[in-house]
Design an enzyme around this catalytic site. Structure first.
Site, PDB file in Angstrom:
ATOM      1  N   PRO A 154       0.754  -1.149  -0.061  1.00  0.00           N
ATOM      2  CA  PRO A 154      -0.061  -0.064  -0.027  1.00  0.00           C
ATOM      3  C   PRO A 154       1.013   1.141  -0.077  1.00  0.00           C
ATOM      4  CG  PRO A 154       0.082  -1.147   2.314  1.00  0.00           C
ATOM      5  CD  PRO A 154       1.157  -1.542   1.474  1.00  0.00           C
ATOM      6  N   GLU A 155       0.728   2.043  -1.087  1.00  0.00           N
ATOM      7  CA  GLU A 155       1.078   3.404  -1.237  1.00  0.00           C
ATOM      8  C   GLU A 155      -0.145   4.395  -0.854  1.00  0.00           C
ATOM      9  OE1 GLU A 155       4.338   3.988  -4.048  1.00  0.00           O
ATOM     10  OE2 GLU A 155       4.421   2.095  -4.056  1.00  0.00           O
TER      11      GLU A 155
END
Length: 271
Positions: free
Chosen positions: A2-3
DNA sequence: CACGGATCCTGATGGC
DNA sequence: TGCCATCAGGATCCGT
């Protein structure tokens, strides 16, 4: 996994469904990166008022306090309308009157931390040093320019550090630098103002586009409703070592920077 | 103090 | 099939 785009897509996928829900029970699996920081009875009975995002953190506002949720490398949040059995790597579950929120995180680099207030030491320990939100009005070119002048580290690592601008992770750092035509190894302080301007626009463009596309699916990202994203279909350099640059055709190169893989085009991206 | 490296953990993948 | 090494979307901590 996850960014910023994945976290934002996750937030949007369950924020409205959990808003107003009352917490009925809390269940914890194996330890995550940090302890929760409160007794479970502190949470039970409280309503979830809403869900915000700061950098890569999800902020669940409660009636008294908030929960800071970080997905680490391998975490994902799913909101189930019907309560079922916890999965193997479900290490934190909130049972609410409107459904069950679960954090699934095989590597357990993620965390759920309670803080009595956003300005409390508990919250500030995690949020206090974060840089500016790249998709907000506060991401101003002049400030970005000035901040980068102070940093002698390679620009890729400055982006990843998240102290100047938040949310840019390993995929989108490579992508943004490609879009800006900047070699990831170039020292941040050496970038001319026009090049910083290109990077400023590129960071916004890459993240915005990824949010619109529903996040990256490089491996297995899916939002809290189990839908996957489509960004990987259009990655310009990330994960494309040896394959032709989409602009000039020369082979994409990969190097290591700070234990992370970096991808770039040696022709299109100038030192 | 700013930088670079080691580190937490599990799973997937590829070579032999 | 098994065994081993390598790699993975993050961010903190520690030594220099």
């Amino acid at each position: 996994m996850p960014e910023l785009p994945e976290v934002e897509v996750t937030r949007r996928s369950f924020a409205e469904r959990i808003a107003g829900a009352r917490i009925e029970a809390v269940e914890m699996g194996k330890p995550l990166r940090w302890p929760l920081g409160c007794e479970l009875v502190t949470l039970v009975g409280q309503r979830v008022l809403g869900v915000r995002r700061r950098g890569k953190y999800l902020l669940l506002d409660l009636e008294r306090g908030l929960l800071l949720v970080h997905l680490g490398m391998s975490g994902s949040v799913t909101f189930y309308a019907e309560p079922g059995p916890a999965g193997k790597h479900d290490h934190f579950s909130l049972y609410t009157t409107q459904g069950v929120l679960r954090l699934n995180d095989p590597r357990r680099f993620g965390a759920v931390v309670f803080a009595p207030d956003e300005r409390s030491p508990q919250a500030q320990k995690l949020l206090g040093r974060l840089g500016v939100e790249p998709l907000g009005d506060a991401f101003v070119l002049d400030d970005f320019c000035q901040a980068l002048k102070q940093r002698s580290a390679p620009i890729k690592q400055v982006l990843l550090a998240g102290e100047t601008v938040v949310g840019v992770g390993n995929i989108y750092a490579s992508e943004a630098l490609f879009l800006a035509g900047i070699r990831p190894t170039t020292r941040a302080s050496k970038l001319s103002r026009p090049r910083v301007a290109r990077l400023h626009a590129a960071v916004r463009q890459v993240l915005l586009r990824a949010v619109e596309k529903g996040g990256s699916t490089l491996r297995d990202f899916s939002n809290a409703q189990g839908e996957s994203g489509h960004f990987q279909l259009e990655a310009a350099v990330y994960g494309r070592a040896g394959q032709p640059c989409r602009l000039c055709g020369s082979p994409v190169r990969t190097i290591r920077q700070g234990q992370r893989s970096t991808f770039f085009c040696p022709v299109c991206q100038k030192p």
